[in-house]
Design a protein around this motif. Structure first.
Motif, mmCIF file in Angstrom:
data_model
loop_
_atom_site.group_PDB
_atom_site.id
_atom_site.type_symbol
_atom_site.label_atom_id
_atom_site.label_comp_id
_atom_site.label_asym_id
_atom_site.label_seq_id
_atom_site.Cartn_x
_atom_site.Cartn_y
_atom_site.Cartn_z
ATOM 1 N N ASP A 19 0.829 -1.199 0.000
ATOM 2 C CA ASP A 19 0.000 0.000 0.000
ATOM 3 C C ASP A 19 0.866 1.252 0.000
ATOM 4 O O ASP A 19 0.484 2.286 -0.540
ATOM 5 N N THR A 20 2.033 1.178 0.667
ATOM 6 C CA THR A 20 2.974 2.305 0.693
ATOM 7 C C THR A 20 4.362 1.784 0.357
ATOM 8 O O THR A 20 4.687 0.625 0.631
ATOM 9 N N PRO A 21 5.225 2.623 -0.246
ATOM 10 C CA PRO A 21 6.587 2.189 -0.577
ATOM 11 C C PRO A 21 7.412 1.940 0.681
ATOM 12 O O PRO A 21 7.076 2.390 1.773
ATOM 13 N N LYS A 22 8.492 1.193 0.496
ATOM 14 C CA LYS A 22 9.435 0.992 1.593
ATOM 15 C C LYS A 22 10.118 2.302 1.962
ATOM 16 O O LYS A 22 10.233 3.207 1.151
ATOM 17 N N GLY A 23 10.643 2.346 3.191
ATOM 18 C CA GLY A 23 11.498 3.464 3.582
ATOM 19 C C GLY A 23 10.735 4.679 4.079
ATOM 20 O O GLY A 23 9.507 4.734 4.088
ATOM 21 N N ARG A 24 11.484 5.682 4.512
ATOM 22 C CA ARG A 24 10.906 6.923 5.028
ATOM 23 C C ARG A 24 10.312 7.731 3.876
ATOM 24 O O ARG A 24 10.948 7.958 2.852
ATOM 25 N N GLN A 25 9.098 8.202 4.062
ATOM 26 C CA GLN A 25 8.409 8.925 3.006
ATOM 27 C C GLN A 25 8.786 10.406 3.007
ATOM 28 O O GLN A 25 9.004 11.003 4.066
ATOM 29 N N VAL A 26 8.845 10.998 1.846
ATOM 30 C CA VAL A 26 9.229 12.407 1.694
ATOM 31 C C VAL A 26 7.974 13.228 1.440
ATOM 32 O O VAL A 26 7.203 12.948 0.514
ATOM 33 N N THR A 27 7.758 14.239 2.260
ATOM 34 C CA THR A 27 6.597 15.099 2.090
ATOM 35 C C THR A 27 6.863 16.143 1.015
ATOM 36 O O THR A 27 8.021 16.471 0.713
ATOM 37 N N ASP A 28 5.790 16.675 0.467
ATOM 38 C CA ASP A 28 5.939 17.707 -0.559
ATOM 39 C C ASP A 28 6.607 18.956 0.012
ATOM 40 O O ASP A 28 7.414 19.600 -0.671
ATOM 41 N N ASP A 29 6.286 19.282 1.252
ATOM 42 C CA ASP A 29 6.887 20.473 1.866
ATOM 43 C C ASP A 29 8.400 20.291 2.022
ATOM 44 O O ASP A 29 9.185 21.217 1.746
ATOM 45 N N ALA A 30 8.823 19.110 2.481
ATOM 46 C CA ALA A 30 10.259 18.854 2.657
ATOM 47 C C ALA A 30 10.966 18.846 1.310
ATOM 48 O O ALA A 30 12.074 19.387 1.170
ATOM 49 N N ARG A 31 10.313 18.255 0.313
ATOM 50 C CA ARG A 31 10.901 18.211 -1.026
ATOM 51 C C ARG A 31 11.096 19.631 -1.576
ATOM 52 O O ARG A 31 12.142 19.949 -2.157
ATOM 53 N N ALA A 32 10.113 20.494 -1.352
ATOM 54 C CA ALA A 32 10.205 21.880 -1.823
ATOM 55 C C ALA A 32 11.282 22.647 -1.066
ATOM 56 O O ALA A 32 12.015 23.460 -1.645
ATOM 57 N N ALA A 33 11.390 22.387 0.244
ATOM 58 C CA ALA A 33 12.405 23.086 1.047
ATOM 59 C C ALA A 33 13.811 22.721 0.584
ATOM 60 O O ALA A 33 14.693 23.597 0.489
ATOM 61 N N ILE A 34 14.046 21.450 0.300
ATOM 62 C CA ILE A 34 15.367 21.025 -0.167
ATOM 63 C C ILE A 34 15.646 21.593 -1.557
ATOM 64 O O ILE A 34 16.768 22.024 -1.866
ATOM 65 N N ALA A 35 14.640 21.623 -2.409
ATOM 66 C CA ALA A 35 14.822 22.194 -3.743
ATOM 67 C C ALA A 35 15.220 23.666 -3.650
ATOM 68 O O ALA A 35 16.081 24.134 -4.405
ATOM 69 N N ASP A 36 14.628 24.393 -2.709
ATOM 70 C CA ASP A 36 14.983 25.806 -2.529
ATOM 71 C C ASP A 36 16.408 25.950 -2.002
ATOM 72 O O ASP A 36 17.159 26.837 -2.437
ATOM 73 N N LEU A 37 16.790 25.089 -1.049
ATOM 74 C CA LEU A 37 18.138 25.170 -0.481
ATOM 75 C C LEU A 37 19.204 24.827 -1.504
ATOM 76 O O LEU A 37 20.223 25.522 -1.621
ATOM 77 N N LEU A 38 18.986 23.769 -2.238
ATOM 78 C CA LEU A 38 19.997 23.334 -3.204
ATOM 79 C C LEU A 38 19.998 24.204 -4.453
ATOM 80 O O LEU A 38 21.046 24.402 -5.075
ATOM 81 N N ALA A 39 18.833 24.719 -4.813
ATOM 82 C CA ALA A 39 18.697 25.580 -5.991
ATOM 83 C C ALA A 39 19.400 24.919 -7.185
ATOM 84 O O ALA A 39 19.105 23.804 -7.546
ATOM 85 N N ALA A 40 20.380 25.642 -7.764
ATOM 86 C CA ALA A 40 21.067 25.109 -8.951
ATOM 87 C C ALA A 40 22.321 24.315 -8.589
ATOM 88 O O ALA A 40 23.098 23.951 -9.474
ATOM 89 N N ARG A 41 22.538 24.053 -7.299
ATOM 90 C CA ARG A 41 23.746 23.320 -6.903
ATOM 91 C C ARG A 41 23.714 21.885 -7.426
ATOM 92 O O ARG A 41 22.660 21.271 -7.543
ATOM 93 N N ASP A 42 24.890 21.376 -7.684
ATOM 94 C CA ASP A 42 25.026 20.002 -8.159
ATOM 95 C C ASP A 42 24.610 19.032 -7.062
ATOM 96 O O ASP A 42 24.792 19.307 -5.872
ATOM 97 N N ARG A 43 24.048 17.901 -7.445
ATOM 98 C CA ARG A 43 23.637 16.869 -6.491
ATOM 99 C C ARG A 43 24.666 15.752 -6.380
ATOM 100 O O ARG A 43 24.361 14.645 -5.956
ATOM 101 N N ARG A 44 25.916 15.996 -6.713
ATOM 102 C CA ARG A 44 26.939 14.959 -6.674
ATOM 103 C C ARG A 44 27.118 14.398 -5.263
ATOM 104 O O ARG A 44 26.992 15.096 -4.276
ATOM 105 N N ALA A 68 15.508 13.130 4.763
ATOM 106 C CA ALA A 68 14.938 12.196 3.792
ATOM 107 C C ALA A 68 14.785 12.845 2.423
ATOM 108 O O ALA A 68 15.048 12.215 1.386
ATOM 109 N N ALA A 69 14.379 14.114 2.414
ATOM 110 C CA ALA A 69 14.228 14.808 1.144
ATOM 111 C C ALA A 69 15.577 15.028 0.468
ATOM 112 O O ALA A 69 15.687 14.956 -0.769
ATOM 113 N N LEU A 70 16.613 15.282 1.267
ATOM 114 C CA LEU A 70 17.953 15.425 0.702
ATOM 115 C C LEU A 70 18.418 14.111 0.091
ATOM 116 O O LEU A 70 19.005 14.096 -1.002
ATOM 117 N N ALA A 71 18.173 13.011 0.783
ATOM 118 C CA ALA A 71 18.546 11.705 0.247
ATOM 119 C C ALA A 71 17.857 11.461 -1.094
ATOM 120 O O ALA A 71 18.488 10.992 -2.047
#
Length: 554
Positions: A19-44, A68-71
């Motif tokens: 019913d749900t995927p394995k592992g810790r789930q990423v919320t939309d808010d956390a995903r958006a926050a990480i996207a703002d922090l990383l901006a155009a930075r490389d994800r290497r 979790a969102a960073l991962a």
């Protein structure tokens, strides 16, 4: 029976989807926050620690939803990101919203200057979180507290609480000699000659060989030989500069980077040209945020005709001063020392041959080449050669970085460079090489201080961090303080170090020391630990047992 998250369809043998995927789930808010922090930075992958700093700086902690969102953003497992974040002391992985943190250094020089009383007084005056932490690199101005990014030197409770209430980042002075001033004094002329082929790489190497320049990071390996060894490896070749001085009593890199950063940068770029380096990584300890800002600004002023320079940020782990642990950290991993061989000059950063040098080593390249090897050889004393930047702290009148002849004795160093002992104090003992260098008695204060002169006494000079103790200091308490530091900073990878330092602290905390057991434990740590931390941790203990038997008389 444990309920399963999946079930087989009757008669098919196939597993029904979860019913749900394995592992810790990423919320939309956390995903958006990480996207703002990383901006155009490389994800290497190697930028993981840099990205963890972005979260820590923005939130004062690292919430698990952002972890979790960073991962997810970096396409790494949560476990992989979590193990790195929790390894380093400067990352606070928690979902609680902690109060502002005040860090009070409790390493030996600060402990001698009243760090414990300072921490207690500060804690009594605020609800903020007060933590006792290892060395922050200002040992000559002990005791030191850190509020946010502000280091409060010669701290008092009132000064710390005032900095806490203001909430402002204190202004830091710029580099004493910035890029225009350095160029005006002839800086980067030698680098230009080397790049144009007017001064051959062999000429540079010959000058280093003739001057017998030894590495200033602690091991004392011949610099010219190291450069040649890396140059002879198949490229591409990389360079890692170790600016992660974390040894209690050591602060010379801080001094040189603040005073004359381009002298070091020119030496670094000359090394890169001679050895054939394609990229350079400078690993700077996180306790020096003001130096990071200054270096970022000064590096940006350099002409863009050399190899790329990456300034990487440590995260509060003394073990990363060990070269292979530093390389692991630059790669975005936990700072665990590697088994050797292979050595880093063969298989270092990203699997490539890597030249590792210390700040002070590179600082002297220009002077040795321009002034000549004879000039450097003439600087020593008592049969030794060259200059050493001694970080002097403790019971002297004028502590600080003292540029003195190699081979100077402690008595000469104190009298000629430090204004004598502090008022009312009589020399009883000293550390010639920081926390791991051992403890010598006052009757050996006439031994020349240099590589190769102290080993017969069970000590070594290391990074030349000299801590002076007097008749008013408790030597057993000093040795216990040093062992607690090693226990705290052990990476935990090998049992002799992880368990040995913990057991030693327990035994040394007893009213009566079990000398036989401590000696046996020390031998195991020396013989079986993977890296220099565990191998050198017993040195203060063993030298105390050797030179101060009166401390253990029943």
């Amino acid at each position: 029976m444990v309920a399963s998250h999946s079930a087989r369809h009757p008669g098919t043998g196939r597993t029904r989807a979860r019913d749900t995927p394995k592992g810790r789930q990423v919320t939309d808010d956390a995903r958006a926050a990480i996207a703002d922090l990383l901006a155009a930075r490389d994800r290497r992958r190697d930028l993981l620690i840099e990205h963890l700093h972005l979260i820590q700086d923005a939130h004062g902690r690292i919430p698990t939803d952002l972890l979790a969102a960073l991962a997810e953003a970096m396409k790494l497992s949560f476990a992989e990101v979590f193990e790195v974040a929790t390894f380093y002391a400067h990352f606070d992985v928690t979902d609680a919203d902690p109060p502002v943190q005040i860090r009070v250094c409790d390493s030996l020089p600060c402990a001698m200057a009243g760090a414990e009383a300072l921490a207690a007084a500060v804690a009594a005056g605020t609800s903020a979180r007060v933590e006792r932490v290892p060395c922050v690199g200002r040992c000559d101005q002990a005791p030191v507290a850190v509020v946010g990014q502000n280091q409060i030197a010669e701290a008092t409770a009132s000064a710390v609480l005032a900095a806490l209430s203001s909430g402002q980042i204190l202004p830091q002075p710029p580099a004493t000699i910035d890029y225009p001033a350095y160029v005006a004094s002839g800086g980067y002329k030698l680098l230009g000659l080397v790049r144009r082929g007017e001064v051959a790489g062999e000429t540079i190497l010959a000058a280093l060989d003739d001057a017998k320049l030894l590495g200033k990071g602690g091991a004392g390996f011949p610099t010219g030989r190291k450069w040649r060894t890396v140059r002879d490896q198949t490229g591409p070749r990389l360079m890692a500069v170790n600016a992660d001085e974390g040894e209690p009593g050591t602060f010379k890199d801080h001094y040189h980077l603040r005073a004359d950063p381009h002298r070091f940068l020119e030496g670094m770029l000359i090394a890169a040209q001679v050895v054939g380096i394609s990229e350079i990584y400078i690993y700077l300890r996180d306790e020096y945020p003001h130096l990071r800002e200054m270096l970022t600004a000064e590096i940006a002023k350099l002409p863009q005709d050399g190899p790329p320079i990456h300034l990487r940020r440590g995260a509060g782990a003394y073990i990363c001063g060990e070269e292979s642990a530093m390389i692991e950290s630059i790669e975005g991993k936990r700072g665990l020392p590697r088994n050797k061989p292979p050595f880093v000059f063969q298989n270092g950063l990203f699997g490539r041959p890597t030249l590792v040098n210390n700040i002070e080593t590179l600082l002297w390249v220009r002077d040795i080449v321009e002034r000549g090897a004879a000039w450097w050889l003439d600087q020593g004393r008592n049969g030794r050669t060259g200059l050493i930047s001694f970080s002097v702290s403790g019971r002297v009148r004028n502590p600080g970085v003292k540029l003195a002849p190699a081979g100077i004795t402690l008595l000469e160093l104190i009298e000629e460079f430090c204004g004598g002992m502090a008022q009312g104090h009589i020399l009883r003992a000293y550390l010639p090489g920081g926390a791991s260098g051992g403890i010598l008695p006052a009757n050996l204060a006439n031994v020349p201080l240099d590589f190769g002169t102290l080993e017969q006494y069970g000590c070594f000079i290391g990074s030349a961090a000299v801590v002076v103790l007097s008749d008013q200091d408790d030597l057993r308490a000093a040795a216990l303080n040093l062992m607690r530091f090693f226990r705290h900073e052990s990476c935990g990878q090998c049992s002799p170090c992880r368990l040995g330092t913990s057991k030693a602290v327990h035994l040394m905390s007893q009213p009566v020391w079990d000398v036989g057991l401590l000696n046996e434990l020390s031998m195991v740590m020396r013989d079986a630990s993977i890296c220099g931390l565990g191998q050198a941790a017993p040195n203060p203990l063993l030298t105390l047992l050797r030179y101060f038997p009166e401390e253990f008389a029943q």
